[in-house]
Motif scaffolding. Structure first.
Motif, PDB file in Angstrom:
ATOM      1  N   UNK A 194       0.783  -1.224   0.000  1.00 28.17           N
ATOM      2  CA  UNK A 194       0.000   0.000   0.000  1.00 28.17           C
ATOM      3  C   UNK A 194       0.816   1.276   0.000  1.00 28.17           C
ATOM      4  N   UNK A 195       2.085   1.214  -0.410  1.00 31.84           N
ATOM      5  CA  UNK A 195       2.952   2.397  -0.413  1.00 31.84           C
ATOM      6  C   UNK A 195       3.259   2.871  -1.827  1.00 31.84           C
ATOM      7  N   UNK A 196       2.388   2.604  -2.763  1.00 28.59           N
ATOM      8  CA  UNK A 196       2.583   3.055  -4.133  1.00 28.59           C
ATOM      9  C   UNK A 196       2.272   4.544  -4.262  1.00 28.59           C
ATOM     10  N   UNK A 197       3.044   5.259  -5.108  1.00 30.86           N
ATOM     11  CA  UNK A 197       2.806   6.683  -5.339  1.00 30.86           C
ATOM     12  C   UNK A 197       1.530   6.835  -6.167  1.00 30.86           C
ATOM     13  N   UNK A 198       0.553   7.496  -5.575  1.00 27.85           N
ATOM     14  CA  UNK A 198      -0.731   7.685  -6.262  1.00 27.85           C
ATOM     15  C   UNK A 198      -0.977   9.137  -6.648  1.00 27.85           C
ATOM     16  N   UNK A 199      -0.194  10.064  -6.121  1.00 27.92           N
ATOM     17  CA  UNK A 199      -0.390  11.480  -6.458  1.00 27.92           C
ATOM     18  C   UNK A 199       0.937  12.206  -6.311  1.00 27.92           C
ATOM     19  N   UNK A 200       1.177  13.162  -7.218  1.00 27.95           N
ATOM     20  CA  UNK A 200       2.379  14.006  -7.186  1.00 27.95           C
ATOM     21  C   UNK A 200       1.936  15.454  -7.198  1.00 27.95           C
ATOM     22  N   UNK A 201       2.302  16.197  -6.149  1.00 27.21           N
ATOM     23  CA  UNK A 201       2.002  17.622  -6.079  1.00 27.21           C
ATOM     24  C   UNK A 201       3.148  18.389  -6.734  1.00 27.21           C
ATOM     25  N   UNK A 202       2.863  19.018  -7.868  1.00 24.39           N
ATOM     26  CA  UNK A 202       3.886  19.688  -8.668  1.00 24.39           C
ATOM     27  C   UNK A 202       3.585  21.174  -8.744  1.00 24.39           C
ATOM     28  N   UNK A 203       4.588  21.994  -8.421  1.00 19.91           N
ATOM     29  CA  UNK A 203       4.421  23.453  -8.495  1.00 19.91           C
ATOM     30  C   UNK A 203       5.670  24.077  -9.107  1.00 19.91           C
TER      31      UNK A 203
END
Length: 338
Positions: free
Chosen positions: A117-126
C-alpha cells in the motif's frame, strides 16, 4: 619394631641422598653438553649470537594465536559463498551491469512496497511554466510503479537540476502515497552566438536551448567566447537606456575584455574596458543632441575617456572628398575671375 623402624628410616635417607646425587650428576652432565654444543654452534657461525628482536617475538605470538584460533563449524562453506558473491559483484561492476542490477533490485522493492500500500498515487507539482508535468516526472524518475518507500528524493533532485530549464528543485515524500515536487525554472534571458551557432541562455549564462527557437528571437544577442558569463552586465546597461537598446543588433565581446555594439544600421560602437556605463551615457547624449547613431558613419570609438572618434562610411567618405574637391575648384575659379 623400633630397630626395624630405624633401619627403614636409615635406608630411605640413604636412597634419597643417592637419588639426589644422581640427579645432580645428570644435571651437570646435561648442562656441560648444552654449553659445549652452544660453544660449537657459536664457533661455527660467522655472526655472533644475538637476541631475537621484538618483531620476531611478535610474529611468534601471532603465529601461536592463529594456531590456537577456533574456526566455527561450516566456516569453509560460508567463506566459499562469500568469495563467490564477491566475485560476482566484481564482475558486475567491471562489466558495467550494475545499473541494470540496481534497477532490477529497485523494481523488486517497489513491487513489494506497492503490495503493502505504499505506491505513489499522487504528485504535487508546483513552479513549472516551461516544462510539462510528464517531462518533470520523467526527469525525476517517477513512474507508475514507483513506491514512496524506496523513492530517493536526493537522487530525484539531482536529476531534476540536471535539466537546464530547472534552477532549483525540492522533492519530499508524503507518506503513505504522495510526493511533493517544487521547482524554480530559469528564464530565457538572451541569445548567445559562438562558433557560428546560436543558443538560448539564462541570466547566469546556462545554455537552456542549444539551438535558435522562434519563440526567443526577440531576445538580445551577445557574441563571442565568455559573453555568456557577462551577458547580465551588458544587457542591464543597455536596457537602462532604451534608445540605445532598441538600436543595437548585437553586443560582441572582444578578446573577453571589452564590448563592441553593432547597431542595426551597421555602425560599430566601441566601448572601453571600464566605465561602460559612462560611455553609454555619452553616446546617448550625443545621439540626443546630434543624432550620432543615425549619421553616415561606420564607427564610433568611445574607448578613450573624454574623447569621441568617428569614422565615416565609404560612401560618406567619397562624398566628403568630392565636396572638398568641389570647394577647391570653386576657390580657383573665384581667384581666376578676380
Amino acid at each position: 619394631m623400633d630397630g626395624v623402624g630405624r633401619l627403614a628410616g636409615s635406608l630411605i635417607a640413604r636412597l634419597d641422598r643417592a637419588g639426589a646425587d644422581a640427579l645432580l650428576r645428570v644435571h651437570r652432565i646435561l648442562l656441560a653438553r648444552y654449553r659445549r654444543s652452544l660453544a660449537e654452534a657459536q664457533a661455527a657461525s660467522d655472526e655472533p649470537y644475538s637476541r631475537p628482536s621484538a618483531w620476531d617475538f611478535w610474529l611468534r605470538r601471532l603465529s601461536v594465536r592463529i594456531a590456537n584460533l577456533h574456526i566455527p563449524r561450516h566456516a569453509g562453506i560460508y567463506a566459499t559463498v562469500a568469495l563467490m558473491a564477491a566475485t560476482g559483484l566484481y564482475g558486475i561492476q567491471r562489466g558495467g551491469h550494475w545499473p541494470a542490477v540496481n534497477g532490477a533490485l529497485l523494481a523488486f522493492g517497489d513491487d513489494m512496497a506497492n503490495a503493502a500500500g505504499l505506491q505513489v498515487r499522487a504528485v504535487r507539482l508546483t513552479g513549472n511554466t516551461k516544462l510539462s508535468q510528464p517531462e518533470i516526472l520523467e526527469a525525476a524518475g517517477i513512474g507508475p510503479n514507483t513506491s514512496v518507500l524506496f523513492f530517493d528524493p536526493d537522487a530525484a533532485r539531482t536529476r531534476l537540476t540536471a535539466n537546464p530549464w530547472i534552477a532549483e528543485a525540492t522533492v519530499q515524500k508524503l507518506y503513505p502515497d504522495q510526493l511533493l515536487v517544487e521547482i524554480v525554472e530559469r528564464e530565457a534571458f538572451a541569445l548567445w552566438q559562438r562558433d557560428g551557432k546560436i543558443a538560448v541562455i539564462a541570466a547566469d549564462g546556462t545554455v537552456i536551448v542549444d539551438q535558435l527557437d522562434s519563440r526567443f528571437q526577440h531576445l538580445p544577442l551577445v557574441v563571442g567566447a565568455g559573453a555568456e558569463k557577462r551577458v547580465q552586465e551588458i544587457v542591464g546597461l543597455m536596457n537602462a537606456r532604451p534608445t540605445i537598446a532598441s538600436a543595437v543588433r548585437a553586443a560582441v565581446l572582444v578578446a573577453e575584455r571589452r564590448w563592441t555594439l553593432v547597431l542595426k544600421n551597421g555602425i560599430d560602437v566601441r566601448l572601453p574596458d571600464t566605465d561602460v556605463e559612462g560611455a553609454l551615457a555619452t553616446l546617448a547624449r550625443l545621439d540626443a543632441e546630434k543624432k550620432l547613431m543615425t549619421r553616415d558613419v561606420s564607427m564610433i570609438d568611445l574607448r578613450v575617456p573624454g574623447r569621441v572618434t568617428v569614422r565615416l562610411s565609404d560612401e560618406a567618405f567619397r562624398a566628403h572628398e568630392a565636396a572638398i574637391k568641389e570647394r577647391q575648384r570653386a576657390r580657383r575659379r573665384a581667384g581666376t575671375a578676380t
